[in-house]
Design an enzyme around this catalytic site. Sequence first.
Site, PDB file in Angstrom:
ATOM      1  CG  ASP A 179      -1.923   1.117   1.181  1.00  0.00           C
ATOM      2  OD1 ASP A 179      -1.533   2.255   0.868  1.00  0.00           O
ATOM      3  OD2 ASP A 179      -3.104   0.851   1.433  1.00  0.00           O
ATOM      4  CG  HIS A 180       1.479   4.096  -3.293  1.00  0.00           C
ATOM      5  ND1 HIS A 180       0.334   3.634  -3.876  1.00  0.00           N
ATOM      6  CD2 HIS A 180       1.432   5.444  -3.370  1.00  0.00           C
ATOM      7  CE1 HIS A 180      -0.375   4.663  -4.288  1.00  0.00           C
ATOM      8  NE2 HIS A 180       0.259   5.774  -3.998  1.00  0.00           N
ATOM      9  CG  HIS A 242      -4.388   4.082  -0.921  1.00  0.00           C
ATOM     10  ND1 HIS A 242      -3.377   3.148  -0.893  1.00  0.00           N
ATOM     11  CD2 HIS A 242      -4.751   4.192  -2.215  1.00  0.00           C
ATOM     12  CE1 HIS A 242      -3.141   2.731  -2.124  1.00  0.00           C
ATOM     13  NE2 HIS A 242      -3.963   3.339  -2.943  1.00  0.00           N
TER      14      HIS A 242
END
Length: 508
Positions: A179-180, A242
């Site tokens: 999950d950047h 996110h």
Amino acid sequence: MEPTTFILFGATGDLAKRKIYPALYNLFVDNLLPQSFFLIGLGRREWSDETFQANVERSIREFSRREAEDPALLKPFLRLFRYCVLDAGRQEDYRKLLQMIEQREQELRLAPNRLFYLSVGPEFFETIAANIQESGLGSADGWKRLVIEKPFGHDLQSARDLNRKLNKAFAEHEIFRIDHYLGKPIVQKLEVLHQTDPILRELWTGRRIANVQITAGETVGVEERAGYYDHAGAVRDMFQNHMLQLLMMLAVHFPNDSADEMSRVKKRKVMEALRPLRKQDVVESVIRGQYTAGTIQGTPVTGYTSEPGIAQQSMNDTFIAAKLRIDDSFWDGVPFYIRTGKRMREKSTRIVIEFKDALMPSFAAKSGSKAPNLLVFEIGPKEGISLRFHKKDAPHTEEFEPVHVDLTANRGDVQEAYENLICDALRGDPRFFAHWDEVELSWVWVQPILEAFEDNLVPLRLYEAGSYGPAESDVLLAEDGYHWWFDTKTEQESNTKEGEPYAYHTNY
Ligand code: NAP
């Protein structure tokens, strides 16, 4: 770091080009790759090693945060890359790949530690994991890891099915779900900052906080992803992963938690304490929006249903706002407001903590000032942490003036999220990846929203492209006596103001 073979599925794709190669290059320059390391890129395209290396070089020149002009760095870096043609569904391709890897491991006398990175569409996750298992690629006498991109399922059931299938080939401790947002430097520093900064430690307690606001605005529309996005919407594309991960990262910082408690246990506790929504109640705390035509930074743009590939009658959500409550002693009575959308006025990811009781009641009555104190985390594209409070201006005794204290040192060029995440995966550090418990609990929480949207129990509110979303999202806060911070011009100007230097020592 231990010797590693990096096996990249989707090596010819967009994510590899824009994020993965530039991240690897910067890790190489910073001496953060293992001493013994090589990468095999995979795809169906009939590329030679030279074509592959030329593509990697182009991607670095175009997308790396550092210039790639020094041949003394670039050449040895490119020599780490090899290419192998592989079709995800063809078993013989995996056997060929195994031979190539074994040969290379022998030549370089590498321990067979293998990191499989799946930068391909989600329809291939299951097939690739099964073929890694069946071909013997995953059963060498070293460690194996699976790094997997989003999306992880499209609802609770599909996520559970996918996880069960992956677990046949990889145990949970071997799976690193990207999950950047968890790779962003400000997010990674939240815990350290909270534990080491004396001012923040004092302020950051539930009884002092009025509310928390988390916003992730995008100015882009659906772009080329119509096929995927029209079935996903903002709720699956941003909110389930996110936004809830940001909420967990912020909410885990209970002051008296034992230091050795693992972050994933703490994050799970947050999700377990998140007050569940019933499908019939979603309409009271969730706003569903879709953009219409408007103007973004002076350029006219079309509405969502006029975008190429989107059906004219699409009811898909391009915006979602929600009010959430965490039922534990720390956050009791503190509402969390979350919103995310496309075609919004500004591209910005930001967390704002609004404090209670800005002034002593006697002062507040005298000055008429209601401006609360704020702690602001700018997560991207601008990065920084600041405190904004109101101080009495001595010469004009009835006046209060805003003071903006910058808590971040001038850090210059900062690392990209993918650098942090790839480095962590190479080290086997799972802290900033989404553990299955978190993913599952997020889907559990979001599932009634998906169903309420599906059954049209929540009206679709239209908003003009270039705005901050539908007016109903403002009402969500106004009902509690609050408003979204930094939506007005004056507040934005105060937000872009340079902060004053922070005189205390901070480890940030
Ligand atoms: P993409 O540009 O479409 O690339 C897909 C890759 O998959 C290509 O390298 C393609 O190579 C390979 N591929 C397709 N079919 C294959 C098959 N049958 N066998 C083997 N390889 C195959 O996609 P992307 O944008 O890079 O996205 C990759 C993943 O990252 C997706 O899960 C996406 O959701 C996720 N993601 C992407 C971004 C982004 O910014 N792009 C951001 C977040 C997450 P060949 O055509 O050579 O076979």
